[in-house]
Design an enzyme around this catalytic site. Sequence first.
Site, PDB file in Angstrom:
ATOM      1  N   GLY A   1       6.155  -0.959  -2.576  1.00 56.37           N
ATOM      2  CA  GLY A   1       6.414   0.336  -2.427  1.00 56.37           C
ATOM      3  C   GLY A   1       6.152   0.799  -0.942  1.00 56.37           C
ATOM      4  O   GLY A   1       5.826  -0.068  -0.292  1.00 56.37           O
ATOM      5  N   ASN A   2       6.263   2.007  -0.674  1.00 54.04           N
ATOM      6  CA  ASN A   2       5.757   2.664   0.537  1.00 54.04           C
ATOM      7  C   ASN A   2       5.417   4.047   0.435  1.00 54.04           C
ATOM      8  O   ASN A   2       5.180   4.598  -0.670  1.00 54.04           O
ATOM      9  CB  ASN A   2       6.996   2.336   1.678  1.00 54.04           C
ATOM     10  CG  ASN A   2       8.199   3.368   0.918  1.00 54.04           C
ATOM     11  OD1 ASN A   2       7.849   4.516   0.937  1.00 54.04           O
ATOM     12  ND2 ASN A   2       9.211   2.782   0.653  1.00 54.04           N
ATOM     13  N   HIS A   3       5.080   4.627   1.480  1.00 53.91           N
ATOM     14  CA  HIS A   3       4.151   5.993   1.443  1.00 53.91           C
ATOM     15  C   HIS A   3       5.112   7.235   1.429  1.00 53.91           C
ATOM     16  O   HIS A   3       4.750   8.403   1.472  1.00 53.91           O
ATOM     17  CB  HIS A   3       3.322   5.986   2.732  1.00 53.91           C
ATOM     18  CG  HIS A   3       2.229   4.665   3.011  1.00 53.91           C
ATOM     19  ND1 HIS A   3       1.298   4.798   2.073  1.00 53.91           N
ATOM     20  CD2 HIS A   3       2.128   3.962   3.710  1.00 53.91           C
ATOM     21  CE1 HIS A   3       0.538   3.723   2.305  1.00 53.91           C
ATOM     22  NE2 HIS A   3       1.215   3.143   3.473  1.00 53.91           N
ATOM     23  N   SER A   4       6.475   7.080   1.392  1.00 55.08           N
ATOM     24  CA  SER A   4       7.344   8.083   1.256  1.00 55.08           C
ATOM     25  C   SER A   4       7.068   9.002   0.181  1.00 55.08           C
ATOM     26  O   SER A   4       7.114   8.704  -0.934  1.00 55.08           O
ATOM     27  CB  SER A   4       8.854   7.526   1.436  1.00 55.08           C
ATOM     28  OG  SER A   4       9.730   8.981   0.914  1.00 55.08           O
TER      29      SER A   4
ATOM     30  N   ALA B   1      12.821   6.228   1.717  1.00 55.43           N
ATOM     31  CA  ALA B   1      12.600   4.972   2.155  1.00 55.43           C
ATOM     32  C   ALA B   1      12.682   3.934   1.338  1.00 55.43           C
ATOM     33  O   ALA B   1      12.209   3.850   0.328  1.00 55.43           O
ATOM     34  CB  ALA B   1      11.042   5.125   2.434  1.00 55.43           C
TER      35      ALA B   1
END
Length: 406
Positions: free
Chosen positions: A211-214, A277
């Site tokens: 995943g990512n930090h969005s 993102a």
Amino acid sequence: MNSLAGKRIVLGVSGGIAAYKAVEVCRRLMDSGAYVIPVLTKGATRFVGRATFDALASERTQMSLFDEDNPIPHTTLGQAADCIVVAPATARVIGAYAAGISSDLLTATLIATRAPVVICPAMHTEMWEHPAVADNIATLVERGVHIVGPESGRLAGGDEGAGRLSSPADIVAGVTRVLGAGSGPQDMAGLSVVVTAGGTREPIDPVRFIGNHSSGKQGYAFADEAAGRGADVTIVSTVDRPGPPGATVVSVDTAEEMAAATTKAAADADVVIMAAAVADFRPIDPAGVKLKKRDGVPAIQLEPTPDILASLGASKPEGQVLIGFAAETCDVADNAAAKLNGKGADYIVANDVTAENAGFAHDTNEVLVLASDGRAHSIGLRSKRQVAQAVLDLVVADRDGRADVR
Ligand code: PMT
């Protein structure tokens, strides 16, 4: 147009070379029906005479905290104002306001008011980019102060760069929008807008994912702003959060699901905003059961995900506006330009996600907008909603000026 009829506006002017433009701001506010009270700092009078404002405004210019007729001019002004706009706002005034220092009538009035405040910064690029100024702006934004500008362009001394005062027309439009007056808010009525928001989750096994930090905040800010201006909004979102009233929310997890949902919704959309993102890679073969430590360290093979923006760009219907984003950590302008050219978008909104108070999960952002016709617009640090406002102002203005409006 009397869009500001009956509104009492304190026009603060501080001591920068752009103070001469405050005369035009004053005239435009008066033409819009506002009741304007000029408050100049001592520094401002080194650039513009108070007599000019006395002649143009609704009341004589005020400058002093110590007034024979009124022992508390700052509270009188602050309590009676519907809005205070400071144009230009120098680094000193911004710093004093952020620190709560009331060293003159203008800063005392800013601290004494409960009315909305619009700050229009103007200074040389080096000053605008100084961490102290950036922190002061972030502090004011977090307190709900509205920031209009600065723009990038020619500065005093022949320099070029960010820090130029916004145009008087944009400043007055900003005040009008803050006061919820004028026809501005419904300028997207009848338009269908699709926004993507949040970070995709690419499964490794039923428990884990890439995943990512969005957080989705920037995407939802665009959805809120477009809906607030009358658009019919669909959000394709990985975030469990309702959209603005009347909006359709399509929940997705993976890039694959986002691709399918966005492609479907975009087919009939007037504006598509790709703020999500989206993972570039995903595990080729996600496990059907949770991977066990006892089986050792797994080697995870990755493969590219569908490039949604590129495919939308390649099949963009005539008249549709496609806005891509660029999350960069270096060479922001060059990387954004490469995406603009490579993806077939009309605009790229680029942000340096390592910059302070900008990018993932922050309430504020700072972006560079590149248009396919070569224009570049710097939108300095402000709330993500104000970033959305500024970008959609540009899109609406371009659409209005276009022949092939859908
Ligand atoms: O959500 P927040 O916490 O508020 O953070 C906001 C944000 C930083 C996520 C946002 O401002 C932002 O930069 N969004 C784009 C993030 C991203 O994926 O940028 P990118 O440079 O990797 O991708 C470029 C563009 O292609 C983006 O519009 C992206 O949505 C799109 N893309 C990317 C990969 C892919 N497979 N398909 C795509 O369509």
